[in-house]
Design a protein around this motif. Sequence first.
Motif, PDB file in Angstrom:
ATOM      1  N   GLU A 104      14.192  -7.241  28.539  1.00 25.21           N
ATOM      2  CA  GLU A 104      14.311  -8.656  28.183  1.00 25.21           C
ATOM      3  C   GLU A 104      14.429  -8.761  26.666  1.00 25.21           C
ATOM      4  N   PHE A 105      15.565  -9.281  26.217  1.00 22.36           N
ATOM      5  CA  PHE A 105      15.797  -9.437  24.793  1.00 22.36           C
ATOM      6  C   PHE A 105      15.474 -10.860  24.366  1.00 22.36           C
ATOM      7  N   SER A 106      14.892 -10.966  23.197  1.00 19.41           N
ATOM      8  CA  SER A 106      14.718 -12.291  22.616  1.00 19.41           C
ATOM      9  C   SER A 106      16.041 -12.683  21.949  1.00 19.41           C
ATOM     10  N   ASP A 107      16.140 -13.918  21.534  1.00 17.61           N
ATOM     11  CA  ASP A 107      17.388 -14.387  20.901  1.00 17.61           C
ATOM     12  C   ASP A 107      17.682 -13.621  19.615  1.00 17.61           C
ATOM     13  N   THR A 108      16.643 -13.336  18.842  1.00 11.50           N
ATOM     14  CA  THR A 108      16.864 -12.613  17.578  1.00 11.50           C
ATOM     15  C   THR A 108      17.291 -11.172  17.848  1.00 11.50           C
ATOM     16  N   ASP A 109      16.701 -10.541  18.886  1.00 15.30           N
ATOM     17  CA  ASP A 109      17.105  -9.177  19.232  1.00 15.30           C
ATOM     18  C   ASP A 109      18.566  -9.146  19.655  1.00 15.30           C
ATOM     19  N   ALA A 110      18.965 -10.101  20.479  1.00 19.40           N
ATOM     20  CA  ALA A 110      20.350 -10.150  20.950  1.00 19.40           C
ATOM     21  C   ALA A 110      21.309 -10.360  19.787  1.00 19.40           C
ATOM     22  N   GLU A 111      20.943 -11.214  18.846  1.00 15.26           N
ATOM     23  CA  GLU A 111      21.806 -11.453  17.684  1.00 15.26           C
ATOM     24  C   GLU A 111      21.929 -10.204  16.818  1.00 15.26           C
ATOM     25  N   GLU A 112      20.821  -9.490  16.631  1.00 18.03           N
ATOM     26  CA  GLU A 112      20.861  -8.267  15.827  1.00 18.03           C
ATOM     27  C   GLU A 112      21.740  -7.213  16.480  1.00 18.03           C
TER      28      GLU A 112
END
Length: 138
Positions: A104-112
């Motif tokens: 499960e990725f957070s929004d910031t992880d997905a953006e990075e």
Amino acid sequence: MKKLEDIPKKQIFAVPEGYFEKLPSKIQDKIISPRVNHVSFFWRWRLQYAVPLLAIATLIIFLLKPSPATISPEEMLASVSTEELISYLDETELSSDEIFAIIEFSDTDAEEIENEAFQFQINDLMLEDLNELNQDTL
């Protein structure tokens, strides 16, 4: 049936001559002059120092060993090389879709991840190659 009185009496065992006369002096000799066992002294001395040293070494190892609670997951993951991760993922039969479904990725992880995947880093050698290609096409 035979009776006990009918069995002949024989002396089966024989005592060496003078055994009982010499027995008290043999016992006294052993009591008065005990033998000193040098091997037991040596082992006692070894154990006297070895056991505490072993206990201290065990305690030091136990105290200096990092507990799993003090190591963060990020540190654990950072200790694994990229090549080892790639070879592990190649050997497992998980697809990338299955891996992304598990994590499960957070929004910031997905953006990075997205920025890193789509960002091109051009170094000097690549720039030279691109310039050569441009000159060849002109």
